[in-house]
Motif scaffolding. Structure first.
Motif, PDB file in Angstrom:
ATOM      1  N   GLU A  59       0.833  -1.209   0.000  1.00  0.00           N
ATOM      2  CA  GLU A  59       0.000   0.000   0.000  1.00  0.00           C
ATOM      3  C   GLU A  59       0.866   1.258   0.000  1.00  0.00           C
ATOM      4  O   GLU A  59       0.559   2.232  -0.684  1.00  0.00           O
ATOM      5  N   HIS A  60       1.942   1.233   0.751  1.00  0.00           N
ATOM      6  CA  HIS A  60       2.856   2.383   0.779  1.00  0.00           C
ATOM      7  C   HIS A  60       3.404   2.664  -0.630  1.00  0.00           C
ATOM      8  O   HIS A  60       3.383   3.805  -1.091  1.00  0.00           O
ATOM      9  N   TYR A  61       3.896   1.634  -1.303  1.00  0.00           N
ATOM     10  CA  TYR A  61       4.454   1.833  -2.642  1.00  0.00           C
ATOM     11  C   TYR A  61       3.384   2.183  -3.662  1.00  0.00           C
ATOM     12  O   TYR A  61       3.621   2.968  -4.578  1.00  0.00           O
ATOM     13  N   ARG A  62       2.177   1.628  -3.515  1.00  0.00           N
ATOM     14  CA  ARG A  62       1.087   1.968  -4.424  1.00  0.00           C
ATOM     15  C   ARG A  62       0.740   3.444  -4.286  1.00  0.00           C
ATOM     16  O   ARG A  62       0.589   4.162  -5.261  1.00  0.00           O
ATOM     17  N   ALA A  63       0.633   3.920  -3.038  1.00  0.00           N
ATOM     18  CA  ALA A  63       0.308   5.337  -2.794  1.00  0.00           C
ATOM     19  C   ALA A  63       1.423   6.240  -3.311  1.00  0.00           C
ATOM     20  O   ALA A  63       1.161   7.294  -3.903  1.00  0.00           O
ATOM     21  N   LYS A  64       2.657   5.828  -3.098  1.00  0.00           N
ATOM     22  CA  LYS A  64       3.795   6.619  -3.573  1.00  0.00           C
ATOM     23  C   LYS A  64       3.761   6.725  -5.098  1.00  0.00           C
ATOM     24  O   LYS A  64       3.916   7.819  -5.659  1.00  0.00           O
ATOM     25  N   HIS A  65       3.566   5.628  -5.780  1.00  0.00           N
ATOM     26  CA  HIS A  65       3.544   5.645  -7.242  1.00  0.00           C
ATOM     27  C   HIS A  65       2.314   6.362  -7.784  1.00  0.00           C
ATOM     28  O   HIS A  65       2.381   7.005  -8.829  1.00  0.00           O
ATOM     29  N   GLY A 118       0.899   8.972  -6.370  1.00  0.00           N
ATOM     30  CA  GLY A 118       1.226  10.391  -6.236  1.00  0.00           C
ATOM     31  C   GLY A 118       2.172  10.853  -7.323  1.00  0.00           C
ATOM     32  O   GLY A 118       2.010  11.940  -7.893  1.00  0.00           O
ATOM     33  N   GLU A 119       3.180  10.031  -7.625  1.00  0.00           N
ATOM     34  CA  GLU A 119       4.112  10.369  -8.706  1.00  0.00           C
ATOM     35  C   GLU A 119       3.386  10.441 -10.046  1.00  0.00           C
ATOM     36  O   GLU A 119       3.662  11.327 -10.862  1.00  0.00           O
ATOM     37  N   GLU A 120       2.452   9.527 -10.270  1.00  0.00           N
ATOM     38  CA  GLU A 120       1.703   9.522 -11.536  1.00  0.00           C
ATOM     39  C   GLU A 120       0.789  10.745 -11.626  1.00  0.00           C
ATOM     40  O   GLU A 120       0.639  11.334 -12.701  1.00  0.00           O
TER      41      GLU A 120
END
Length: 167
Positions: free
Chosen positions: A27-33, A35-37
């Motif tokens: 979930e952390h990496y999904r949210a990070k990516h 936001g970047e997108e």
């Protein structure tokens, strides 16, 4: 307890920890990516609109250099100000630096155009279509237009690098 029991307990504990932490890390990496997108999508939209505005500015600079009294397509100041604000917020460091160079030369162009128009009207009133002073002024305008075009090219390259686009 023998070593086999400890290995079994460690395996079970590791499985439980992985079962608990895996969804959190994912979930952390999904949210990070995500936001970047979102940032990338916003940059693409702003950069596209901004490139259209800079193309009009470059066209105006060349038009003014060749004939200062001709009317040029004006960029809506409010729209350009909005885009400038968005570039300052969303743009990367290199984009902002390239934009500052572009903006500095564009700001220097307006007074030169006004001065050339005054000179051209004065010369036309005196029967001089092209005086040395008028030609020198148009050369100055052409030089500024070329500098603005070079600044725009650096700005476009910075935008491409910021977006990871290779051309």
């Amino acid at each position: 307890m023998d070593a086999t029991a400890w290995v079994a307990i460690a395996g079970i504990a590791g499985t439980l920890i992985a079962a608990v932490l895996s969804p959190l890390v994912a979930e952390h990496y999904r949210a990070k990516h995500a936001g970047e997108e979102q940032l990338r999508t916003a940059r693409i939209a702003v950069y596209g609109q901004f490139l259209a505005a800079t193309a009009r500015i470059v066209s105006n600079a060349y038009s003014a250099a060749s004939a200062p009294n001709t009317s040029v397509e004006e960029t809506d100041a409010a729209d350009l100000d909005r885009l400038v604000g968005e570039i300052r917020v969303l743009g990367g460091t290199e984009v902002r630096a390239a934009f500052n160079d572009f903006q500095k030369n564009v700001a220097a162009l307006r007074p030169q155009i006004d001065q050339a128009r005054i000179l051209q009207r004065r010369n036309a009133g005196m029967g001089n279509a092209d005086s040395f002073e008028g030609i020198r002024q148009r050369v100055t305008l052409a030089s500024l237009a070329n500098q603005i075009k070079a600044d725009e090219s650096r700005l476009v390259a910075a935008l491409h690098r910021d977006l990871g686009v290779t051309s």
